[in-house]
Scaffold this motif. Structure first.
Motif, short mmCIF file in Angstrom:
data_model
loop_
_atom_site.label_atom_id
_atom_site.label_comp_id
_atom_site.label_asym_id
_atom_site.label_seq_id
_atom_site.Cartn_x
_atom_site.Cartn_y
_atom_site.Cartn_z
N ALA A 72 36.53 87.10 -50.51
CA ALA A 72 35.90 87.91 -49.46
C ALA A 72 35.91 87.25 -48.10
O ALA A 72 35.63 87.89 -47.09
N GLY A 73 36.22 85.96 -48.06
CA GLY A 73 36.20 85.24 -46.80
C GLY A 73 34.87 84.57 -46.55
O GLY A 73 33.85 84.93 -47.14
N ILE A 74 34.89 83.56 -45.69
CA ILE A 74 33.68 82.80 -45.37
C ILE A 74 33.04 83.38 -44.12
O ILE A 74 33.69 83.45 -43.07
N VAL B 161 28.56 77.10 -52.94
CA VAL B 161 28.91 76.47 -51.67
C VAL B 161 28.03 77.07 -50.58
O VAL B 161 27.90 78.30 -50.48
N GLU B 162 27.42 76.21 -49.78
CA GLU B 162 26.58 76.73 -48.72
C GLU B 162 27.44 77.32 -47.61
O GLU B 162 28.49 76.77 -47.24
N THR C 245 21.75 79.55 -48.03
CA THR C 245 22.59 80.73 -48.16
C THR C 245 23.91 80.26 -48.75
O THR C 245 24.58 79.39 -48.17
N CYS C 246 24.27 80.80 -49.90
CA CYS C 246 25.43 80.23 -50.60
C CYS C 246 26.13 81.27 -51.47
O CYS C 246 25.61 82.35 -51.74
N ALA C 247 27.32 80.91 -51.91
CA ALA C 247 28.14 81.76 -52.78
C ALA C 247 29.09 80.87 -53.56
O ALA C 247 29.24 79.67 -53.26
N LEU D 111 29.62 87.25 -57.69
CA LEU D 111 29.27 88.63 -57.34
C LEU D 111 28.85 88.80 -55.90
O LEU D 111 28.73 89.94 -55.43
N GLY D 112 28.57 87.71 -55.17
CA GLY D 112 28.17 87.87 -53.80
C GLY D 112 27.51 86.63 -53.23
O GLY D 112 27.52 85.55 -53.84
N ILE D 113 26.90 86.81 -52.05
CA ILE D 113 26.21 85.74 -51.35
C ILE D 113 24.71 85.88 -51.62
O ILE D 113 24.18 87.00 -51.68
#
Length: 290
Positions: free
Chosen positions: A175-177, A250-251, A165-167, A230-232
């Motif tokens: 958007a924050g982690i 980044v995971e 799961t990454c972004a 654009l998102g996760i």
């Protein structure tokens, strides 16, 4: 009508000129040889052999029949030898199907190296995300990812893959982690064919419904969207592994990373695996195992 009945016995007698020697060569009784030759002559309606107490020799018809039968027996022996060789030496055509992206990125280089090592094997590889019918479509092997839901096929585990799961860092800065699974509700999730993601916590496997602005059945497209901020996204390592290494992705939610999914080779049951299929399965296990 059995056209072969008596032919082997007749040829053996014609070559040895002796019923006893012919019987020994065929590992049957002399009486059996004599009976089979007699039945052959009765079926053909002509005498093939002259028999005396000391010797057996061919009639004119017998000579003609022998000259015609000898190549047929040699051809049959050659066919049997070819089949036996096929069962002992890896050779011939293998038909295989696998998912598109996994096939292109992970499987194809392994298959190409396999073909280099086994020059007598030919490969027809169909990359498709459709689940092909192995029996109806005459495939030897299907490569499947994740849980196997076809109990009518034999499954052999080759290795595994990991979901990440990454972004992008830019998206996370904005958007924050997410620190918990519930936090994903406040994020734009890039969704694939399925509308849920898999995780694992102290209770075991967790299935979480997700949604967002983009839904697409292409892992390549989802990976590109994630790198653009654009998102996760949740995708297997063969989609995002390189981007994670380069820092383009980044995971997140690492403590909730799901267990690895199996990579399996499926083949029809009730078949004795040919050497070509056995050697390919062994090769895939050695080179895809993780």
């Amino acid at each position: 009508m059995n056209l072969w009945q008596g032919v082997n016995e007749f040829v053996a007698v014609a070559e040895s000129q002796n019923f006893t020697k012919a019987a020994a060569g065929l590992s049957i009784s002399t009486a059996q040889v004599s009976r089979q030759v007699r039945l052959l002559e009765e079926r053909l309606g002509i005498k093939l052999l002259y028999r005396t107490t000391r010797r057996v020799h061919l009639t004119e018809a017998g000579q003609l029949y022998y000259q015609s039968c000898r190549p047929l027996i040699e051809a049959l022996q050659g066919a049997e030898h070819a089949v036996q060789q096929l069962q002992s030496v890896p050779q011939g055509l293998i038909r295989l199907t696998a998912p598109v992206t996994y096939g292109e990125r992970q499987l194809a280089p392994v298959l190409n190296a396999f073909l280099e090592q086994y020059p007598d094997i030919r490969l027809h590889c169909e990359l498709t995300n459709q689940k092909m019918d192995l029996i109806a479509d005459d495939y030897d092997i299907a490569i499947r990812l994740g849980k196997i839901d076809t109990p009518d096929l034999v499954a052999r585990r080759l290795g595994s893959r990991q979901l990440f799961t990454c972004a992008s860092q830019a998206y996370l800065d904005d958007a924050g982690i997410p620190e918990t699974l519930d936090a994903l509700r406040d994020h734009n999730c890039l969704v694939g064919t399925l509308d849920y993601w898999r995780f694992r916590d102290e209770q075991g496997e967790r299935i979480l419904r997700v949604n967002g602005r983009l839904r697409c059945n292409s892992g390549e497209a989802l990976c590109d969207a994630a790198m653009r901020g654009l998102g996760i996204v949740q995708l297997p390592n063969h989609y995002v592994g390189d981007a994670l290494k380069r820092g383009e992705l980044v995971e997140v939610l690492t403590p909730f990373r799901p267990e690895k999914e199996s990579i399996s080779a499926l083949y029809p049951p009730g078949r004795q695996l040919s050497p070509k299929v056995r050697v390919l399965l062994t090769y895939l296990t050695e080179h895809l195992g993780q």
